[in-house]
Design a protein around this motif. Sequence first.
Motif, PDB file in Angstrom:
ATOM      1  N   ARG A  11      -8.671  -0.945  13.011  1.00  0.00           N
ATOM      2  CA  ARG A  11      -8.735   0.310  14.020  1.00  0.00           C
ATOM      3  C   ARG A  11      -9.140   1.712  13.017  1.00  0.00           C
ATOM      4  N   ILE A  14     -12.631   1.722  11.282  1.00  0.00           N
ATOM      5  CA  ILE A  14     -13.681   1.837  12.175  1.00  0.00           C
ATOM      6  C   ILE A  14     -13.695   3.404  12.453  1.00  0.00           C
ATOM      7  N   ALA A  15     -12.421   4.050  12.589  1.00  0.00           N
ATOM      8  CA  ALA A  15     -12.456   5.476  12.635  1.00  0.00           C
ATOM      9  C   ALA A  15     -12.573   6.340  11.472  1.00  0.00           C
ATOM     10  N   GLY A  18     -16.747   5.780  11.076  1.00  0.00           N
ATOM     11  CA  GLY A  18     -17.445   6.282  12.335  1.00  0.00           C
ATOM     12  C   GLY A  18     -18.325   5.205  13.101  1.00  0.00           C
ATOM     13  N   SER A  20     -18.620   3.554  15.624  1.00  0.00           N
ATOM     14  CA  SER A  20     -18.696   3.269  17.355  1.00  0.00           C
ATOM     15  C   SER A  20     -19.666   1.978  17.559  1.00  0.00           C
ATOM     16  N   ALA A  21     -19.114   1.217  18.509  1.00  0.00           N
ATOM     17  CA  ALA A  21     -19.757   0.033  18.652  1.00  0.00           C
ATOM     18  C   ALA A  21     -21.313   0.239  19.501  1.00  0.00           C
ATOM     19  N   LYS A  22     -22.503  -0.341  18.749  1.00  0.00           N
ATOM     20  CA  LYS A  22     -23.559  -0.141  19.558  1.00  0.00           C
ATOM     21  C   LYS A  22     -23.955  -1.620  20.202  1.00  0.00           C
ATOM     22  N   THR A 194     -13.370  -5.505  20.891  1.00  0.00           N
ATOM     23  CA  THR A 194     -13.180  -4.054  20.870  1.00  0.00           C
ATOM     24  C   THR A 194     -14.669  -3.577  20.903  1.00  0.00           C
ATOM     25  N   PRO A 195     -15.477  -2.851  21.711  1.00  0.00           N
ATOM     26  CA  PRO A 195     -15.272  -3.014  23.442  1.00  0.00           C
ATOM     27  C   PRO A 195     -15.183  -4.377  23.883  1.00  0.00           C
TER      28      PRO A 195
END
Length: 279
Positions: A11, A14-15, A18, A20-22, A194-195
Amino acid sequence: MSTIDGLPPLREVIATHGLSAKKSLGQNFLLDLNLTAKIARAAGDLAGADVLEIGPGPGGLTRGLLAEGARRVLAVEKDARCLPALDEISATYPGRLEVINADALALDPLAHLTPPIKVVANLPYNVGTELLVRWLTPPAWPPFWDSLTLMFQREVAERIVAAPGSKAYGRLAVLAQWRCEARIAMRLPPEAFTPPPKVASAVVHLTALPAPRYPADPAVLERVVAAAFGQRRKMLRASLKGLARDIESVLQEAGIAPTDRAEQVPVEGFCALARALAP
Ligand code: SAM
């Protein structure tokens, strides 16, 4: 929170980067390192093997593979945003992780790998089936890999291991079971990712047989299976009529009733058909 490899939890990775899932890249990440280690173990003993991983993303499965003792991992990732996170893993496992920023469909990984080779991946859904079919259909056998341990949508996984007569039986089952031992190793709910995707997933483990179960030319077999399952529920004499002038006698030579439907014919029957149709 500490992790077994001393790297930050996923987590945080990922933060920090950056990531964010595409959706366009089929990005559904596994963030539980216990789960990724379990998937790595489903591939068998990794100690003496090179591993090809397609789509490492932030590196959850990559870390599982390295922690479980893979000799080397070649990770092929299309999304350049993931590279800094993967570099941190390389630094933790010196000389054991090579990352290539490329489209897996356009890359020949063989130049980078030394046998024995295992393929282990949480595949992007948009290219997963195409990659599997490529790995299953090289002109010569055995292939470059010893085993494939692959995450698919559960419905695709069921199609790979399906038995004749079942609803899921089709092209993937014939191509996979002709030259491999195939089984579902693990089932995962959407919340494992995730997601979370809309559908459930499963890990399929395929082991390459030393030789195909029955003789057949791979290109002819592919053509037969594509035609046979292209028109499901039709009798074979109708769906295969484009393949030979006298398809009834070809079916007879292969020991198949012309009124049979593709979903009733076992792998052995398709191989007999491919032999009867071979030029
Ligand atoms: N392995 C990671 C995990 O388990 O958390 C990510 C898995 S995610 C389902 C699929 C990954 O494949 C993403 O990182 C995506 O960017 C990557 N990808 C998508 N298409 C690709 C392609 N054609 N070649 C290489 N990587 C690709």
